[in-house]
Scaffold this motif. Structure first.
Motif, short mmCIF file in Angstrom:
data_model
loop_
_atom_site.label_atom_id
_atom_site.label_comp_id
_atom_site.label_asym_id
_atom_site.label_seq_id
_atom_site.Cartn_x
_atom_site.Cartn_y
_atom_site.Cartn_z
N ILE A 1 13.71 -5.98 14.06
CA ILE A 1 15.15 -6.14 14.29
C ILE A 1 15.44 -6.01 15.79
N TRP A 2 14.83 -5.00 16.41
CA TRP A 2 15.04 -4.81 17.85
C TRP A 2 14.51 -6.03 18.62
N GLY A 3 13.32 -6.49 18.26
CA GLY A 3 12.74 -7.66 18.92
C GLY A 3 13.58 -8.91 18.68
N LYS B 1 0.82 -1.22 0.00
CA LYS B 1 0.00 0.00 0.00
C LYS B 1 0.85 1.26 0.00
N LYS B 2 2.18 1.09 -0.17
CA LYS B 2 3.15 2.20 -0.25
C LYS B 2 3.20 3.02 1.04
N LYS B 3 2.99 2.35 2.15
CA LYS B 3 3.16 2.99 3.46
C LYS B 3 4.54 2.60 3.96
N TYR B 4 5.55 3.19 3.29
CA TYR B 4 6.94 2.79 3.52
C TYR B 4 7.43 3.16 4.92
N THR B 5 6.98 4.26 5.47
CA THR B 5 7.41 4.66 6.81
C THR B 5 6.95 3.63 7.84
N THR B 6 5.69 3.24 7.76
CA THR B 6 5.16 2.23 8.68
C THR B 6 5.90 0.91 8.49
N TYR B 7 6.15 0.54 7.24
CA TYR B 7 6.86 -0.70 6.94
C TYR B 7 8.27 -0.64 7.54
N PHE B 8 8.96 0.48 7.34
CA PHE B 8 10.33 0.63 7.84
C PHE B 8 10.35 0.57 9.36
N LEU B 9 9.38 1.23 10.02
CA LEU B 9 9.32 1.20 11.49
C LEU B 9 9.05 -0.23 11.99
N LEU B 10 8.20 -0.95 11.30
CA LEU B 10 7.93 -2.34 11.68
C LEU B 10 9.18 -3.21 11.51
#
Length: 172
Positions: A21-23, A7-16
């Protein structure tokens, strides 16, 4: 996650991805600490674990993008084929009425003159119409039927123009 990317929500994807990675690092540290109580992960260990996870994520995302691209190419090819078929059908719909109208007008004038060519023209028109109705909707038509159609069409047109033209037609 792929839904956000699609859906081109790249910011949300990147944060996830960052939170994963943190998890992942957190879980890896907990497992390592549980298995070996004296184990302490270093900053460099976090970086290596994060890089491993990033590479895995990039590989999975690349696979999805390639599959999506191939699917879109297949859809484009199908649309082009449908468009071509639509254009062909449109041309057929224009040709058939025109041919029929002209031939019927010629037949009418021949019938008024009581021309001996009238029955032959009716037979040729019948052959042409039979071909157009039953053969043109098929994907493939035998060459013999195609040749018969062309011959019938040419003979019909020659009957219409009489001595005003000449056609040389040959098939090997």
């Amino acid at each position: 996650m792929p839904k956000f990317f699609d859906k081109k929500k790249y910011t949300t994807y990147f944060l996830l991805v960052l939170s994963l990675i943190w998890g992942y690092n957190l879980v890896t540290e907990e497992i390592a600490t549980y298995l070996s109580p004296n184990y302490k992960i270093t900053t460099l260990g976090y970086i290596y674990d994060g890089l491993d996870f990033i590479l895995f994520t990039v590989a999975v995302a690349s696979g999805r993008l390639v599959r999506k691209y191939l699917h879109q190419e297949k859809l484009i090819t199908q649309l082009k084929e449908k468009q071509l078929q639509t254009e062909i059908n449109f041309l057929k719909s224009q040709i058939n009425p025109h041919l029929l109208f002209n031939t019927l007008n010629t037949l009418y004038s021949y019938s008024l003159e009581k021309s001996p060519d009238t029955p032959k023209m009716i037979l040729k028109l019948s052959e042409i119409m039979r071909y157009m109705l039953y053969q043109t909707n098929k994907k493939r038509v035998p060459l013999s039927k195609e040749i018969t159609y062309i011959k019938s069409y040419v003979e019909l047109q020659l009957s219409r123009i009489k001595d005003r033209g000449k056609v040389d037609l040959s098939f090997d």
